[in-house]
Design an enzyme around this catalytic site. Structure first.
Site, PDB file in Angstrom:
ATOM      1  N   GLY A   1       0.815  -1.208   0.000  1.00 18.01           N
ATOM      2  CA  GLY A   1       0.000   0.000   0.000  1.00 18.01           C
ATOM      3  C   GLY A   1       0.848   1.257   0.000  1.00 18.01           C
ATOM      4  O   GLY A   1       2.033   1.227  -0.318  1.00 18.01           O
TER       5      GLY A   1
ATOM      6  N   HIS B   1       4.442   1.878  -7.926  1.00 21.36           N
ATOM      7  CA  HIS B   1       3.426   0.824  -7.839  1.00 21.36           C
ATOM      8  C   HIS B   1       2.465   0.899  -9.032  1.00 21.36           C
ATOM      9  O   HIS B   1       2.093  -0.120  -9.612  1.00 21.36           O
ATOM     10  CB  HIS B   1       2.592   0.983  -6.566  1.00 21.36           C
ATOM     11  CG  HIS B   1       3.356   0.867  -5.288  1.00 21.36           C
ATOM     12  ND1 HIS B   1       3.579   1.932  -4.459  1.00 21.36           N
ATOM     13  CD2 HIS B   1       3.945  -0.197  -4.679  1.00 21.36           C
ATOM     14  CE1 HIS B   1       4.255   1.542  -3.395  1.00 21.36           C
ATOM     15  NE2 HIS B   1       4.505   0.248  -3.499  1.00 21.36           N
TER      16      HIS B   1
ATOM     17  N   LEU C   1       0.523   3.719  -2.086  1.00 25.19           N
ATOM     18  CA  LEU C   1       0.932   3.577  -3.485  1.00 25.19           C
ATOM     19  C   LEU C   1       1.486   4.876  -4.069  1.00 25.19           C
ATOM     20  O   LEU C   1       0.971   5.954  -3.802  1.00 25.19           O
ATOM     21  CB  LEU C   1      -0.263   3.112  -4.325  1.00 25.19           C
ATOM     22  CG  LEU C   1      -0.918   1.806  -3.856  1.00 25.19           C
ATOM     23  CD1 LEU C   1      -2.051   1.416  -4.805  1.00 25.19           C
ATOM     24  CD2 LEU C   1       0.103   0.670  -3.755  1.00 25.19           C
TER      25      LEU C   1
ATOM     26  N   GLN D   1      14.824  -9.083  -4.146  1.00 26.70           N
ATOM     27  CA  GLN D   1      13.500  -9.665  -3.901  1.00 26.70           C
ATOM     28  C   GLN D   1      12.931 -10.349  -5.148  1.00 26.70           C
ATOM     29  O   GLN D   1      12.419 -11.466  -5.077  1.00 26.70           O
ATOM     30  CB  GLN D   1      12.554  -8.558  -3.421  1.00 26.70           C
ATOM     31  CG  GLN D   1      11.097  -8.955  -3.385  1.00 26.70           C
ATOM     32  CD  GLN D   1      10.232  -7.886  -2.764  1.00 26.70           C
ATOM     33  OE1 GLN D   1      10.244  -7.724  -1.553  1.00 26.70           O
ATOM     34  NE2 GLN D   1       9.489  -7.140  -3.559  1.00 26.70           N
TER      35      GLN D   1
HETATM   36  P1  AMP Z   1       6.156  -2.367  -1.560  1.00 31.03           P
HETATM   37  O1  AMP Z   1       4.770  -1.823  -1.417  1.00 31.03           O
HETATM   38  O2  AMP Z   1       7.220  -1.414  -1.181  1.00 31.03           O
HETATM   39  O3  AMP Z   1       6.294  -3.726  -0.939  1.00 31.03           O
HETATM   40  O4  AMP Z   1       6.373  -2.597  -3.103  1.00 31.03           O
HETATM   41  C1  AMP Z   1       5.467  -3.339  -3.870  1.00 31.03           C
HETATM   42  C2  AMP Z   1       6.046  -3.562  -5.244  1.00 31.03           C
HETATM   43  O5  AMP Z   1       6.307  -2.305  -5.860  1.00 31.03           O
HETATM   44  C3  AMP Z   1       7.396  -4.325  -5.215  1.00 31.03           C
HETATM   45  O6  AMP Z   1       7.409  -5.253  -6.283  1.00 31.03           O
HETATM   46  C4  AMP Z   1       8.390  -3.218  -5.417  1.00 31.03           C
HETATM   47  O7  AMP Z   1       9.591  -3.659  -6.023  1.00 31.03           O
HETATM   48  C5  AMP Z   1       7.630  -2.294  -6.334  1.00 31.03           C
HETATM   49  N1  AMP Z   1       8.169  -0.935  -6.298  1.00 31.03           N
HETATM   50  C6  AMP Z   1       8.395  -0.173  -5.193  1.00 31.03           C
HETATM   51  N2  AMP Z   1       8.953   1.010  -5.538  1.00 31.03           N
HETATM   52  C7  AMP Z   1       9.085   0.992  -6.891  1.00 31.03           C
HETATM   53  C8  AMP Z   1       9.607   1.909  -7.852  1.00 31.03           C
HETATM   54  N3  AMP Z   1      10.096   3.088  -7.497  1.00 31.03           N
HETATM   55  N4  AMP Z   1       9.587   1.557  -9.154  1.00 31.03           N
HETATM   56  C9  AMP Z   1       9.083   0.345  -9.537  1.00 31.03           C
HETATM   57  N5  AMP Z   1       8.571  -0.563  -8.680  1.00 31.03           N
HETATM   58  C10 AMP Z   1       8.585  -0.256  -7.378  1.00 31.03           C
END
Ligand code: AMP
Length: 282
Positions: free
Chosen positions: A31, A37, A33, A155
């Site tokens: 979340g 995201h 977002l 990850q």
């Molecule tokens: P999180 O909510 O931080 O767990 O992220 C959820 C997904 O969004 C994960 O697959 C992250 O790698 C991706 N994500 C987070 N930040 C970015 C970004 N700046 N650019 C692309 N994907 C992202």
């Protein structure tokens, strides 16, 4: 777009979609977002007729003293943002729905090897929490496709390995990192930065880009490049965790002939732990 919290609602939707031969993509998130995201959601919609965005702040991937309690929870705002995209469902389950036997009794999934170093070393148990929750979300949503961000490079490799090893019939797609105009990778944790720290923060990206440039110029003194970057970050006000030049495919130490390299970095800046990476072909 529907917001649902129970496995029964999810099952019902899934049955309908399958009945119409529609494919399902999952975008797992915690979340809060941002554009990063949202880019994953857009990419997901290109690969499947139906997109499920999961919003779940997973307690098992936070270590002691980390920001589980403080992690920003903004479901209403997230839902508003997703309505402008092609997301069909926001699945925002409770901890009990994801861990019906309780966290202490939960079956866990662990990917050794790839999780020993880097963020795995600095955040013990973190990747076990990630693989355990992603395996559970996969089982609940039963997607054909799953989209993860390159920003969390280690990850997405770990999840690829889990998916292959468990023979899960799910295609993993990695989406490029979305950045602020000054190069800082977008992250929910950037909001922990003070305005002074926010000024400094893009230097993390500058440091790994500098390494990328040096590699492309033919430099192969990997350890020296890494330690110079650590020094630069330290001087700039960061507390570096690691800067590493590795094989993009498996995070092993590259030999001089390796052509696909990932430059990974993590550093603490004030209250925020920042990570970033770039992939370079040399
Ligand atoms: P999180 O909510 O931080 O767990 O992220 C959820 C997904 O969004 C994960 O697959 C992250 O790698 C991706 N994500 C987070 N930040 C970015 C970004 N700046 N650019 C692309 N994907 C992202």
């Amino acid at each position: 777009m529907q917001v649902i919290t129970s496995r029964e609602e999810l099952r019902e939707l899934h049955d309908t979609w399958r009945h119409h031969d529609e494919h399902v993509a999952i975008v797992p998130t915690m979340g809060n977002l941002h554009e990063g995201h949202l880019s994953l959601v857009k990419l997901a919609a290109e690969h499947a007729e139906r997109v499920v965005v999961t919003v779940f702040v997973n307690p098992t991937q936070f270590g002691d003293g980390e920001d589980f309690e403080d992690y920003p929870r903004t479901l209403e705002r997230d839902t508003r943002r997703l309505k402008t995209l092609q997301a069909d469902v926001v699945f925002a389950p409770s901890v009990d729905t994801v861990y019906p036997f309780g966290i202490d009794n939960a079956t866990t999934v662990s990917v050794p090897g790839l999780t020993q170093n880097f963020c795995g070393a600095s955040r013990p148990g973190h990747f076990d929490g990630v693989t355990t929750v992603v395996a559970r979300l996969f089982a609940l949503v039963q997607p054909d496709v799953a989209v993860f961000g390159q920003k969390d490079y280690q990850q997405q490799l770990v999840i690829r390995q889990m998916t292959t090893d468990l023979n899960l019939p799910i295609r993993i797609i990695t989406a490029p990192t979305v950045r602020e105009p000054d190069g800082l990778a977008k992250s929910s944790r950037n909001q922990y930065l003070s305005s002074d720290e926010r000024e400094i923060a893009p230097q993390l990206h500058v440091a790994i880009q500098h390494i990328g440039q040096e590699l492309q110029n033919g430099k192969r003194n990997f350890e020296e490049l890494e330690s110079n970057a650590v020094d630069t970050l330290q001087t700039g006000g960061f507390t570096p965790d690691y800067v590493a030049i590795r094989r993009a495919q498996n995070l092993e130490v590259p030999d001089r002939d390796c052509d696909e390299i990932v430059v990974l970095a993590a550093a603490q800046l004030g209250k925020a732990r920042l990570i970033d990476n770039i992939v370079v072909t040399i």
